[in-house]
Design a protein around this motif. Structure first.
Motif, PDB file in Angstrom:
ATOM      1  N   ALA A 148      34.224  36.890  35.515  1.00  0.00           N
ATOM      2  CA  ALA A 148      35.163  36.851  36.697  1.00  0.00           C
ATOM      3  C   ALA A 148      36.728  36.744  36.425  1.00  0.00           C
ATOM      4  O   ALA A 148      37.537  37.429  36.728  1.00  0.00           O
ATOM      5  CB  ALA A 148      34.924  35.518  37.556  1.00  0.00           C
ATOM      6  N   THR A 149      36.957  35.982  35.457  1.00  0.00           N
ATOM      7  CA  THR A 149      38.385  35.892  34.876  1.00  0.00           C
ATOM      8  C   THR A 149      39.014  37.183  34.111  1.00  0.00           C
ATOM      9  O   THR A 149      40.011  37.745  34.508  1.00  0.00           O
ATOM     10  CB  THR A 149      38.544  34.829  33.809  1.00  0.00           C
ATOM     11  OG1 THR A 149      37.903  33.421  34.276  1.00  0.00           O
ATOM     12  CG2 THR A 149      39.758  34.563  33.128  1.00  0.00           C
ATOM     13  N   ARG A 150      37.988  37.712  33.314  1.00  0.00           N
ATOM     14  CA  ARG A 150      38.421  39.242  32.871  1.00  0.00           C
ATOM     15  C   ARG A 150      38.653  40.263  33.919  1.00  0.00           C
ATOM     16  O   ARG A 150      39.521  40.901  33.909  1.00  0.00           O
ATOM     17  CB  ARG A 150      37.376  39.591  31.835  1.00  0.00           C
ATOM     18  CG  ARG A 150      37.196  38.762  30.636  1.00  0.00           C
ATOM     19  CD  ARG A 150      36.105  39.667  29.952  1.00  0.00           C
ATOM     20  NE  ARG A 150      36.566  40.807  29.186  1.00  0.00           N
ATOM     21  CZ  ARG A 150      35.737  41.731  28.881  1.00  0.00           C
ATOM     22  NH1 ARG A 150      34.456  41.537  28.799  1.00  0.00           N
ATOM     23  NH2 ARG A 150      36.183  42.956  28.310  1.00  0.00           N
ATOM     24  N   ALA A 151      37.635  40.076  35.095  1.00  0.00           N
ATOM     25  CA  ALA A 151      37.929  41.221  36.138  1.00  0.00           C
ATOM     26  C   ALA A 151      39.072  41.071  36.690  1.00  0.00           C
ATOM     27  O   ALA A 151      39.829  41.839  37.307  1.00  0.00           O
ATOM     28  CB  ALA A 151      36.829  40.906  36.884  1.00  0.00           C
ATOM     29  N   ALA A 152      39.434  39.556  36.990  1.00  0.00           N
ATOM     30  CA  ALA A 152      40.537  39.347  37.873  1.00  0.00           C
ATOM     31  C   ALA A 152      41.966  39.698  37.276  1.00  0.00           C
ATOM     32  O   ALA A 152      43.066  40.152  37.788  1.00  0.00           O
ATOM     33  CB  ALA A 152      40.419  37.849  38.389  1.00  0.00           C
ATOM     34  N   LEU A 153      41.894  39.056  35.956  1.00  0.00           N
ATOM     35  CA  LEU A 153      43.192  39.526  35.205  1.00  0.00           C
ATOM     36  C   LEU A 153      43.625  40.898  35.059  1.00  0.00           C
ATOM     37  O   LEU A 153      44.537  41.316  35.095  1.00  0.00           O
ATOM     38  CB  LEU A 153      43.130  38.796  33.844  1.00  0.00           C
ATOM     39  CG  LEU A 153      42.975  37.177  33.775  1.00  0.00           C
ATOM     40  CD1 LEU A 153      42.943  36.949  32.352  1.00  0.00           C
ATOM     41  CD2 LEU A 153      44.496  36.691  34.552  1.00  0.00           C
ATOM     42  N   LEU A 154      42.435  41.609  35.119  1.00  0.00           N
ATOM     43  CA  LEU A 154      42.623  43.197  34.768  1.00  0.00           C
ATOM     44  C   LEU A 154      42.819  43.908  36.191  1.00  0.00           C
ATOM     45  O   LEU A 154      43.880  44.481  36.266  1.00  0.00           O
ATOM     46  CB  LEU A 154      41.264  43.907  34.471  1.00  0.00           C
ATOM     47  CG  LEU A 154      41.429  45.411  34.259  1.00  0.00           C
ATOM     48  CD1 LEU A 154      42.482  45.733  33.454  1.00  0.00           C
ATOM     49  CD2 LEU A 154      40.035  45.960  34.157  1.00  0.00           C
ATOM     50  N   ALA A 155      42.324  43.270  37.233  1.00  0.00           N
ATOM     51  CA  ALA A 155      42.937  43.590  38.479  1.00  0.00           C
ATOM     52  C   ALA A 155      44.299  43.253  38.930  1.00  0.00           C
ATOM     53  O   ALA A 155      45.077  43.950  39.553  1.00  0.00           O
ATOM     54  CB  ALA A 155      42.023  42.771  39.571  1.00  0.00           C
ATOM     55  N   ALA A 156      44.904  42.106  38.355  1.00  0.00           N
ATOM     56  CA  ALA A 156      46.254  41.713  38.502  1.00  0.00           C
ATOM     57  C   ALA A 156      47.069  42.753  37.769  1.00  0.00           C
ATOM     58  O   ALA A 156      48.088  42.917  38.186  1.00  0.00           O
ATOM     59  CB  ALA A 156      46.428  40.135  38.064  1.00  0.00           C
ATOM     60  N   ARG A 157      46.764  42.953  36.531  1.00  0.00           N
ATOM     61  CA  ARG A 157      47.719  43.807  35.835  1.00  0.00           C
ATOM     62  C   ARG A 157      47.748  45.083  36.316  1.00  0.00           C
ATOM     63  O   ARG A 157      48.914  45.862  36.468  1.00  0.00           O
ATOM     64  CB  ARG A 157      46.941  43.633  34.401  1.00  0.00           C
ATOM     65  CG  ARG A 157      48.047  44.795  33.526  1.00  0.00           C
ATOM     66  CD  ARG A 157      47.780  44.521  31.869  1.00  0.00           C
ATOM     67  NE  ARG A 157      46.596  44.708  31.653  1.00  0.00           N
ATOM     68  CZ  ARG A 157      45.337  44.124  31.200  1.00  0.00           C
ATOM     69  NH1 ARG A 157      45.537  42.714  31.175  1.00  0.00           N
ATOM     70  NH2 ARG A 157      44.177  44.675  31.009  1.00  0.00           N
ATOM     71  N   THR A 158      46.500  45.668  36.902  1.00  0.00           N
ATOM     72  CA  THR A 158      46.555  47.083  37.459  1.00  0.00           C
ATOM     73  C   THR A 158      47.539  47.143  38.622  1.00  0.00           C
ATOM     74  O   THR A 158      48.094  47.863  38.907  1.00  0.00           O
ATOM     75  CB  THR A 158      45.173  47.487  37.524  1.00  0.00           C
ATOM     76  OG1 THR A 158      44.395  47.468  36.201  1.00  0.00           O
ATOM     77  CG2 THR A 158      45.191  48.976  38.101  1.00  0.00           C
ATOM     78  N   SER A 159      47.051  46.111  39.489  1.00  0.00           N
ATOM     79  CA  SER A 159      47.622  46.086  40.932  1.00  0.00           C
ATOM     80  C   SER A 159      49.226  46.025  40.805  1.00  0.00           C
ATOM     81  O   SER A 159      50.019  46.769  41.272  1.00  0.00           O
ATOM     82  CB  SER A 159      47.266  44.997  41.698  1.00  0.00           C
ATOM     83  OG  SER A 159      47.458  43.935  41.197  1.00  0.00           O
ATOM     84  N   LEU A 160      49.763  45.247  39.603  1.00  0.00           N
ATOM     85  CA  LEU A 160      51.262  45.382  39.410  1.00  0.00           C
ATOM     86  C   LEU A 160      51.561  46.724  38.758  1.00  0.00           C
ATOM     87  O   LEU A 160      52.675  47.014  39.183  1.00  0.00           O
ATOM     88  CB  LEU A 160      51.463  44.085  38.608  1.00  0.00           C
ATOM     89  CG  LEU A 160      52.922  43.820  38.261  1.00  0.00           C
ATOM     90  CD1 LEU A 160      53.395  43.476  39.634  1.00  0.00           C
ATOM     91  CD2 LEU A 160      53.050  42.450  37.202  1.00  0.00           C
ATOM     92  N   GLN A 161      50.969  47.128  38.156  1.00  0.00           N
ATOM     93  CA  GLN A 161      51.314  48.535  37.460  1.00  0.00           C
ATOM     94  C   GLN A 161      51.507  49.555  38.587  1.00  0.00           C
ATOM     95  O   GLN A 161      52.318  50.329  38.672  1.00  0.00           O
ATOM     96  CB  GLN A 161      50.452  48.953  36.517  1.00  0.00           C
ATOM     97  CG  GLN A 161      50.438  48.339  35.242  1.00  0.00           C
ATOM     98  CD  GLN A 161      49.223  48.852  34.220  1.00  0.00           C
ATOM     99  OE1 GLN A 161      48.297  48.711  34.255  1.00  0.00           O
ATOM    100  NE2 GLN A 161      49.643  49.708  33.232  1.00  0.00           N
ATOM    101  N   VAL A 162      50.419  49.361  39.587  1.00  0.00           N
ATOM    102  CA  VAL A 162      50.505  50.562  40.729  1.00  0.00           C
ATOM    103  C   VAL A 162      51.556  50.210  41.671  1.00  0.00           C
ATOM    104  O   VAL A 162      52.226  51.183  42.065  1.00  0.00           O
ATOM    105  CB  VAL A 162      49.209  50.382  41.378  1.00  0.00           C
ATOM    106  CG1 VAL A 162      49.095  51.292  42.704  1.00  0.00           C
ATOM    107  CG2 VAL A 162      47.926  50.935  40.396  1.00  0.00           C
ATOM    108  N   HIS A 163      51.974  48.886  41.862  1.00  0.00           N
ATOM    109  CA  HIS A 163      52.705  48.789  42.792  1.00  0.00           C
ATOM    110  C   HIS A 163      54.114  48.858  42.262  1.00  0.00           C
ATOM    111  O   HIS A 163      55.433  49.063  43.016  1.00  0.00           O
ATOM    112  CB  HIS A 163      52.805  47.168  43.271  1.00  0.00           C
ATOM    113  CG  HIS A 163      51.620  47.105  44.603  1.00  0.00           C
ATOM    114  ND1 HIS A 163      50.272  46.889  44.080  1.00  0.00           N
ATOM    115  CD2 HIS A 163      51.721  46.981  45.836  1.00  0.00           C
ATOM    116  CE1 HIS A 163      49.871  46.588  45.355  1.00  0.00           C
ATOM    117  NE2 HIS A 163      50.558  46.797  46.318  1.00  0.00           N
ATOM    118  N   GLY A 164      54.377  48.721  40.938  1.00  0.00           N
ATOM    119  CA  GLY A 164      55.728  48.879  40.336  1.00  0.00           C
ATOM    120  C   GLY A 164      56.459  47.644  40.620  1.00  0.00           C
ATOM    121  O   GLY A 164      56.176  46.432  40.834  1.00  0.00           O
ATOM    122  N   ALA A 165      57.935  47.775  40.789  1.00  0.00           N
ATOM    123  CA  ALA A 165      58.876  46.782  40.768  1.00  0.00           C
ATOM    124  C   ALA A 165      58.659  45.854  42.076  1.00  0.00           C
ATOM    125  O   ALA A 165      58.945  44.817  41.970  1.00  0.00           O
ATOM    126  CB  ALA A 165      60.262  47.361  40.697  1.00  0.00           C
TER     127      ALA A 165
END
Length: 338
Positions: free
Chosen positions: A278-295
């Motif tokens: 669950a930690t791995r999934a959530a951290l990847l989701a956090a990193r990816t969502s930040l990449q997609v949203h940008g600044a």
């Protein structure tokens, strides 16, 4: 082992989603972070009306006498909507530590409970707000004074999380029921899965709105791959969380599920494996969502930040991923790692 939500659990999840979606939980979380807690208290009472805090409380104390799998449904919804407060401590840990009228008060939503369990949980979450503050040392439960010093708050990356040291002295309450730590680990894992689902949804939606070179960024293959990776990681984590709930059910008295041979080692193995995934999934989701949203994802005004910081905090709560990998290794080698 196969696990699927029952029709009743699906209905429960839908009712929770409807309530929380209409409760402005981002606003409640921001108010909670500033210690304006009445909106959070109201939400707590609303969740009590749906039976969230009494899921694992025996029926003779006003609870539902349900199984850990039902609690996973509730806590995943709380993670999805970023519900603030000692959610895990009240919903799944307090029933392992309390009894009688105090546990009945928790089930009814009248009392909010929190706990410190050194060394796994060295500080109590939101002890300045909780009505019942507990400390677990080995198998001994102590109720400690709830009038904590607000100035003793330890900063967290998640502004809505207030962490407080608790004294060793207090009123002894007796021995805890087995596996209180594992119930907490399961609860945090479910929250992480819910938060990961929310961030994946936010990133997918924003990918169809944000445009570069005249096209939504979601149409680019590289972005599709990022979102697909999160989806795969999440789909790998959810069965482990569900499986850990089924294994933990075997520790209930009377047993809540037919899981032959699920002793201490199996329970530690499965709950710790769930926390790692669950930690791995959530951290990847956090990193990816930040990449997609940008600044815009970095700004305090954007709701994404509530989940980004919550996931970073929950990743280390109730044991880091490295600590739980060690517990899994110990369990499969024949110990129980507790």
């Amino acid at each position: 082992m196969r696990f699927a939500l029952s029709p009743e659990q699906r209905d429960f999840a839908a009712a929770l989603d409807e309530l929380l979606a209409g409760s402005d939980t981002p606003g409640v979380a921001r108010e909670w972070a500033d210690r304006r807690c009445e909106p959070g208290r109201k939400l707590w009472r609303d969740l009590a009306d749906l039976g969230v805090w009494g899921l694992l409380v025996p029926e003779d104390l006003g609870g539902a006498g349900a199984e850990p799998a039902d609690a996973v449904v509730a806590l995943e919804a709380c993670g999805y909507h970023a519900v603030p407060g000692p959610v895990v401590e009240t919903a799944v840990v307090a029933p392992r530590l309390l009894g009688g009228d105090e546990l009945a008060g928790v089930a009814a939503g009248e009392s909010m409970a929190t706990v410190a369990i050194p060394p796994e949980v060295p500080r109590a979450l939101d002890a300045d707000v909780a009505d019942v503050v507990l400390r677990l040392d080995g198998e001994s439960v102590t109720r400690v004074p709830s009038d904590v010093d607000p100035g003793g708050r330890v900063p967290s990356i998640d502004a809505a999380r207030g962490l407080f040291p608790v004294p060793e002295h207090g009123v002894p309450l007796g021995a805890a029921r087995p596996h209180a730590v594992e119930f907490g680990v399961l609860g945090v894992s479910a929250q992480l899965v819910g938060a990961a689902r929310r961030m994946l949804g936010m990133a997918t939606e924003y990918a169809m709105q944000r445009r570069q070179y005249g096209r939504p960024v979601g149409q680019y293959q590289a972005v599709k791959h990022l979102l697909a990776d999160v989806t795969v990681r999440l789909e790998m984590a959810r069965p482990l969380v569900d499986g850990a709930a089924v294994t933990l059910a075997s520790s209930l008295d009377p047993p809540g599920a037919d899981v032959p041979g699920a002793g201490a080692a199996a329970i530690v193995r499965d709950t710790s494996a769930a926390k790692v995934a669950a930690t791995r999934a959530a951290l990847l989701a956090a990193r990816t969502s930040l990449q997609v949203h940008g600044a815009i994802g970095y700004t305090a005004e954007h709701d994404l930040g509530l989940w980004l910081t919550k996931v970073r905090a929950l990743a280390g709560a109730w044991g880091t991923a490295d600590a739980h990998r060690g517990r899994v290794l110990t369990a499969v080698r024949g110990g129980h790692g507790g």
